[in-house]
Design an enzyme around this catalytic site. Structure first.
Site, mmCIF file in Angstrom:
data_model
loop_
_atom_site.group_PDB
_atom_site.id
_atom_site.type_symbol
_atom_site.label_atom_id
_atom_site.label_comp_id
_atom_site.label_asym_id
_atom_site.label_seq_id
_atom_site.Cartn_x
_atom_site.Cartn_y
_atom_site.Cartn_z
ATOM 1 N N PHE A 127 -14.318 10.309 151.296
ATOM 2 C CA PHE A 127 -15.254 9.011 151.670
ATOM 3 C C PHE A 127 -16.402 8.705 151.208
ATOM 4 C CE2 PHE A 127 -18.441 11.335 153.784
ATOM 5 C CZ PHE A 127 -19.638 10.232 154.515
ATOM 6 N N LYS A 128 -17.084 9.793 150.603
ATOM 7 C CA LYS A 128 -18.272 9.469 150.292
ATOM 8 C C LYS A 128 -18.203 8.653 148.979
ATOM 9 C CE LYS A 128 -20.654 13.199 151.832
ATOM 10 N NZ LYS A 128 -19.709 14.103 152.572
ATOM 11 N N ASP A 129 -17.313 7.595 148.186
ATOM 12 C CA ASP A 129 -16.704 6.812 147.132
ATOM 13 C C ASP A 129 -17.585 5.917 147.392
ATOM 14 O OD1 ASP A 129 -15.694 8.972 145.169
ATOM 15 O OD2 ASP A 129 -13.603 8.917 146.306
ATOM 16 N N LEU A 186 -20.591 5.932 147.195
ATOM 17 C CA LEU A 186 -21.192 5.997 145.685
ATOM 18 C C LEU A 186 -20.451 5.840 143.808
ATOM 19 C CD1 LEU A 186 -21.690 9.955 146.290
ATOM 20 C CD2 LEU A 186 -23.469 8.197 145.540
ATOM 21 N N THR A 189 -20.110 14.521 148.322
ATOM 22 C CA THR A 189 -21.204 13.679 147.412
ATOM 23 C C THR A 189 -21.121 14.157 145.652
ATOM 24 O OG1 THR A 189 -22.822 13.889 149.417
ATOM 25 C CG2 THR A 189 -23.822 13.330 147.653
#
Ligand SMILES: *Cc1c(COP(=O)(O)O)cnc(C)c1O
Length: 511
Positions: free
Chosen positions: A128-130, A133, A163
């Protein structure tokens, strides 16, 4: 009285307007001001605080117009609003997202039983951090140009698993930047470890630290403090890709809108209906982004904070005491194995009516004594928007199994924690608002635990497990995960946490 009535009465008075317009961000711990590009470049404020916008809720935003746009249009409008001072957000958003997510919707909303699951993990690293990021390197590059910074910007990141890879993928070989990632040795899943250790790029370093995520995070924070106002080596500035960086947090606000827009489009709600969001929580970044969405006008009902056995946030919401003096558990949802949730500091700032002395005092107390306690007034404000529930290891596995048996939907361990909290919340608080449960990882990232939950064998390495999980579920693993098999391990460093600072300096010299 809402948080923001209190804020406004304090802030709109003085003749600070001109400064406020050009420098809309401020530290949670003092009066240090910054423009949005500066805040993104710095990550952490020089006094150790986090950057916030005191006027978050009082600047006008046309929510209805935003919800009518295509996903990238919504992202552009929200990010332009949250990060004023960046130019050509349209191009930045297109560069970040176009063609990089498996779904046109970016984050598809899937009906499962009597709730909705918001799948956030269709980006390049299946995290989900994509979502954030992919965007952050665009913002950093633009911020460097806008502020005329000549030094190299080196990202220092502590990761609980996801992350690290998402940031490496975002920053590798980006001109003018470098990245150093620390992760807890034996504290991330085998797949996550393989993702990071196989990372290519001539501006990257990846290092395991003997300790847990909190050890990594606090060591990284102390490196930031040590070099708050001087270069660690000549020609280099440090920054952060963790959700302490406002440039990481802001893009996460977008999918709360995307989910709401999707429910409207499908006729499940009409504009103005409250929707509850249930969020598997670690560092409190994801759920805080939901609160930001609410502050700028999205009709968010309750934000349900879901924790695993490291239930420090559940206890905080229920008792008003934030107490990290407790056992740390390694769970099957490792990205949430966190006892010090950094972004809570931002919520604290708003709950304390912008009293930076109070925030600084509480953060010092947390660091020195291991806990702090908020007053009844502050807690009442927080409880107006947040509920907290937690989930044991057994309940996590049971939830994966029951969800798969009853609905055919396969979820990962983090999403399972949230699904369990969603159920408890609905029963305990008798809520009948539509529920959106945020799904933060692909089940193929945690195949051993998911297979165990389904009563299947978890023998063999992670790739055997992925294959078995594919057979059992009929799903295809994301190619970014299955494609790791046989890739060369490029990073071998393992250090103690006391060595982090020296390690950083060594790597900076080598970049
Ligand atoms: C990072 C992460 C979380 C927690 O998000 P926070 O913003 O740190 O609260 C939950 N699930 C997964 C899979 C993650 O990677």
């Amino acid at each position: 009285m809402s948080l923001f009535t209190r804020m406004k009465s304090r802030l709109v008075s003085a003749g600070e307007k001109a400064e406020r317009d050009s420098l809309p961000f401020q530290s949670t711990r003092g009066d240090l001001r910054a423009s949005a590009p500066e805040a993104v470049l710095r990550g952490l404020a020089p006094d150790g605080g986090l950057y916030i916008d005191p006027l978050l809720a009082s600047r006008a935003f046309d929510v209805k117009a935003c919800l009518a746009l295509e996903p990238l249009g919504q992202a552009e409008m929200i990010l332009s609003h949250l990060l004023p001072g960046f130019q050509d957000m349209h191009t930045l958003v297109c560069n970040a997202y176009q063609g990089r997510f498996a779904s046109e919707a970016l984050t598809p909303l899937v009906p499962v039983g009597d709730r909705y699951i918001l799948e956030l993990y269709h980006g390049p690293t299946a995290a989900f951090k994509d979502v954030a990021l992919c965007m952050l390197p665009q913002l950093m590059t633009a911020a460097r140009a806008l502020t005329g910074v000549r030094e190299k910007t080196v990202i220092l990141t502590a990761t609980s698993g996801d992350t690290g890879k998402a940031a490496l993928e975002g920053f590798h070989d980006v001109p003018g930047t470098g990245i150093v990632v620390f992760f807890p040795h034996q504290g991330v899943s085998a797949v996550q470890e393989a993702q990071m250790l196989t990372q290519i790029g001539n501006n990257v370093a990846v290092c395991a630290v003997r300790g847990n995520f909190d050890d990594c995070q606090s060591a990284v924070k102390s490196v930031f403090s040590a070099y708050a106002d001087r270069a660690p080596v000549p020609g280099v500035r440090l920054s952060s890709a963790n959700s302490i960086n406002i440039g990481r947090l802001a893009p996460q606000v977008v999918y709360y809108f995307l989910a709401y827009a999707s429910l409207m489009r499908d006729g499940k709600i009409t504009f103005g209906d409250p929707v509850d969001y249930v969020v598997p929580t670690g560092n409190f970044g994801d759920i805080l982004a939901g609160w930001y969405a609410k502050q700028i006008g999205l009709p968010v009902g309750r934000l349900v904070c879901a924790s695993n056995a490291n239930r420090v946030l559940t206890d905080f919401i229920n008792t008003g005491v934030y107490d990290r003096r407790r056992s740390f558990y390694k769970t099957v949802s490792p990205s949430m194995d966190i006892l010090v949730s950094s972004n809570l500091e931002r919520l604290l700032y708003y709950a304390c009516g912008g009293d930076t002395d109070a925030v600084r005092g509480n953060m010092l107390r947390l660091q020195n004594s291991g806990y702090y306690k908020l007053g009844a007034g502050e807690m009442a404000l927080i409880r107006r928007d947040f509920s907290g529930y937690c989930c044991t290891e057994e309940q996590t596995l049971e939830t994966i199994r029951d969800c798969f048996r009853n609905t055919g939907y396969l979820c990962d361990t983090h999403t399972a924690v949230a699904l369990h909290a969603a159920e408890e919340y609905r029963e305990a608080e008798k809520s009948d608002a539509p529920q959106v449960v945020l799904s933060t990882a692909s089940p193929f990232k945690f195949p051993a635990a998911v297979l165990t939950a389904l009563g299947e064998s978890s023998e063999g390495d992670a790739f055997c497990q992925m294959e078995r999980l594919a057979e059992v579920s009929g799903l295809t693993p994301p190619s970014s995960l299955s494609g790791l098999q046989g890739k060369e391990i490029l990073h071998h460093d393992v250090i103690n946490r006391e060595e982090i600072s020296d390690y950083v300096i060594d790597r900076l010299k080598a970049f």
